[in-house]
Design a protein around this motif. Sequence first.
Motif, mmCIF file in Angstrom:
data_model
loop_
_atom_site.group_PDB
_atom_site.id
_atom_site.type_symbol
_atom_site.label_atom_id
_atom_site.label_comp_id
_atom_site.label_asym_id
_atom_site.label_seq_id
_atom_site.Cartn_x
_atom_site.Cartn_y
_atom_site.Cartn_z
ATOM 1 N N PHE A 257 -0.501 -0.269 2.188
ATOM 2 C CA PHE A 257 -1.558 -1.155 2.910
ATOM 3 C C PHE A 257 -1.005 -2.552 2.118
ATOM 4 O O PHE A 257 -0.617 -2.622 1.120
ATOM 5 C CB PHE A 257 -2.921 -0.673 2.361
ATOM 6 N N GLN A 258 -1.557 -3.661 2.959
ATOM 7 C CA GLN A 258 -1.265 -4.899 2.633
ATOM 8 C C GLN A 258 -2.401 -5.811 2.785
ATOM 9 O O GLN A 258 -2.753 -5.989 4.189
ATOM 10 C CB GLN A 258 0.136 -5.674 3.092
ATOM 11 N N SER A 259 -2.890 -6.339 1.772
ATOM 12 C CA SER A 259 -4.022 -7.350 2.165
ATOM 13 C C SER A 259 -3.284 -8.559 2.696
ATOM 14 O O SER A 259 -2.247 -9.176 2.440
ATOM 15 C CB SER A 259 -4.757 -7.775 0.889
ATOM 16 N N VAL A 260 -4.450 -9.402 3.635
ATOM 17 C CA VAL A 260 -4.037 -10.774 4.072
ATOM 18 C C VAL A 260 -4.140 -11.775 2.827
ATOM 19 O O VAL A 260 -3.419 -12.791 2.884
ATOM 20 C CB VAL A 260 -5.032 -11.093 4.866
ATOM 21 N N LEU A 261 -4.634 -11.506 1.466
ATOM 22 C CA LEU A 261 -4.654 -12.254 0.453
ATOM 23 C C LEU A 261 -3.410 -11.873 -0.309
ATOM 24 O O LEU A 261 -3.258 -10.896 -1.062
ATOM 25 C CB LEU A 261 -5.944 -12.007 -0.285
ATOM 26 N N PHE A 262 -2.533 -12.860 -0.458
ATOM 27 C CA PHE A 262 -1.395 -12.882 -1.622
ATOM 28 C C PHE A 262 -0.710 -11.839 -1.204
ATOM 29 O O PHE A 262 0.068 -11.246 -2.036
ATOM 30 C CB PHE A 262 -1.934 -12.670 -2.900
ATOM 31 N N GLN A 263 -0.580 -11.191 -0.078
ATOM 32 C CA GLN A 263 0.192 -9.928 0.297
ATOM 33 C C GLN A 263 0.045 -8.982 -0.475
ATOM 34 O O GLN A 263 0.896 -8.299 -0.955
ATOM 35 C CB GLN A 263 1.668 -10.340 0.621
ATOM 36 N N THR A 264 -1.007 -8.609 -1.266
ATOM 37 C CA THR A 264 -1.390 -7.704 -2.206
ATOM 38 C C THR A 264 -1.304 -6.467 -1.863
ATOM 39 O O THR A 264 -1.943 -6.209 -0.688
ATOM 40 C CB THR A 264 -2.584 -7.973 -3.175
ATOM 41 N N THR A 265 -0.566 -5.499 -2.286
ATOM 42 C CA THR A 265 -0.250 -4.240 -2.004
ATOM 43 C C THR A 265 -1.431 -2.967 -2.497
ATOM 44 O O THR A 265 -1.990 -3.358 -3.517
ATOM 45 C CB THR A 265 0.834 -3.530 -1.969
ATOM 46 N N ASP B 90 -4.066 0.637 -6.939
ATOM 47 C CA ASP B 90 -4.558 -0.795 -6.872
ATOM 48 C C ASP B 90 -5.314 -1.105 -5.587
ATOM 49 O O ASP B 90 -4.939 -1.883 -4.943
ATOM 50 C CB ASP B 90 -3.504 -1.758 -7.249
ATOM 51 N N PRO B 91 -6.465 -0.426 -5.249
ATOM 52 C CA PRO B 91 -7.046 -0.439 -4.019
ATOM 53 C C PRO B 91 -7.783 -2.093 -3.977
ATOM 54 O O PRO B 91 -8.435 -2.469 -4.758
ATOM 55 C CB PRO B 91 -8.305 0.481 -4.017
ATOM 56 N N ASN B 92 -7.414 -2.620 -2.968
ATOM 57 C CA ASN B 92 -7.768 -4.146 -2.834
ATOM 58 C C ASN B 92 -7.838 -4.530 -1.168
ATOM 59 O O ASN B 92 -7.313 -3.822 -0.475
ATOM 60 C CB ASN B 92 -6.963 -4.981 -3.729
ATOM 61 N N GLY C 285 -13.276 -4.914 4.031
ATOM 62 C CA GLY C 285 -12.794 -4.091 5.267
ATOM 63 C C GLY C 285 -11.320 -3.786 5.014
ATOM 64 O O GLY C 285 -11.001 -2.489 5.583
ATOM 65 N N GLU C 286 -10.605 -4.213 4.153
ATOM 66 C CA GLU C 286 -9.338 -3.701 3.887
ATOM 67 C C GLU C 286 -9.538 -2.603 2.796
ATOM 68 O O GLU C 286 -8.734 -1.412 2.960
ATOM 69 C CB GLU C 286 -8.662 -4.910 3.034
ATOM 70 N N ILE C 287 -10.405 -2.533 2.098
ATOM 71 C CA ILE C 287 -10.776 -1.420 1.121
ATOM 72 C C ILE C 287 -11.444 -0.183 2.149
ATOM 73 O O ILE C 287 -11.101 0.916 1.665
ATOM 74 C CB ILE C 287 -11.773 -1.695 -0.057
ATOM 75 N N GLN C 288 -12.365 -0.415 2.864
ATOM 76 C CA GLN C 288 -12.788 0.446 3.776
ATOM 77 C C GLN C 288 -11.825 1.141 4.528
ATOM 78 O O GLN C 288 -11.562 2.618 4.862
ATOM 79 C CB GLN C 288 -13.772 -0.130 4.667
#
Length: 278
Positions: free
Chosen positions: A12-20, A34-36, A40-43
């Motif tokens: 999974f990739q967050s919209v913030l800092f492209q954190t995976t 590293d769930p982040n 909504g992304e964590i959900q």
Amino acid sequence: MIQFSNGKVTVFQSVLFQTTSTVIQLDDFILVVDPNWLPGEIQEIKAHVDAVQGDKPCYLLFTHADYDHIIGYKAFPGAKTIGSAGLANYPKKDHKLKLIRDFDATYYVSRDYPVEFPELDIVIGADGQQITIGSTTLTFYLAPGHTEDGLFTVIDAEGVFVAGDYLSDFELPFIYYSAQAYEETIRKAKQILHGHPVRLLVPGHGQHTKSRAEMDRRVGVALDHLKRLKQAVLAGDEQVLEQLKLEHGFLSETTMECHKDNVRIMRHELLGETAEEE
């Protein structure tokens, strides 16, 4: 959003800092790395875990204690936790929690779980340390440099190398702890790539890769940047230091501050200058 999935490994990739954040379905357990970031992304990550977990236990792996990497800790109640001894003994836990709370307050973010620093069930304290869960063995390597508590994880059965905040496709070295240790950690990553059957590299920020040539390229880019930074610091070459600053991806106040940290730490380690922040 899902960046990659092969049926067993989902990145999974967050919209913030492209954190995976990576979820790996193994024979006897589910591993979540590293769930982040955002609720909504964590959900979305939780929903995926719920869909594939069945009666398997869930393990959370933390690559290091930067707040974006621990922010989803308590969203997985009952999960077993894995991290380095450096994370277990992290001296500024309250500071990391303050960063999370400040972020949430600044952007009016509400979470449906408490914000806490990870308490570890399994502590990794040595290079090459292995743990076996069911039929799967995880191999760990200490990875200081970016931070003091970094951790590499290799799962040979799936050919996965989880690299934390190293070997990004776009992010050059951010040195928060030690330039020398950072270089040694990148060289360690090179040894891992040649000593394990790595088929998938997942960095903490940016794109995964299945290409060995790309993995080697990322090692080379990091070592080259560190080499030129060291040479410029020793020579007092401000023009080269300015050029190195401009090479960072997504040039911003953040990357400029990180570059300043790189130079400050290099000057301290190479020239004996104070490492205190200006």
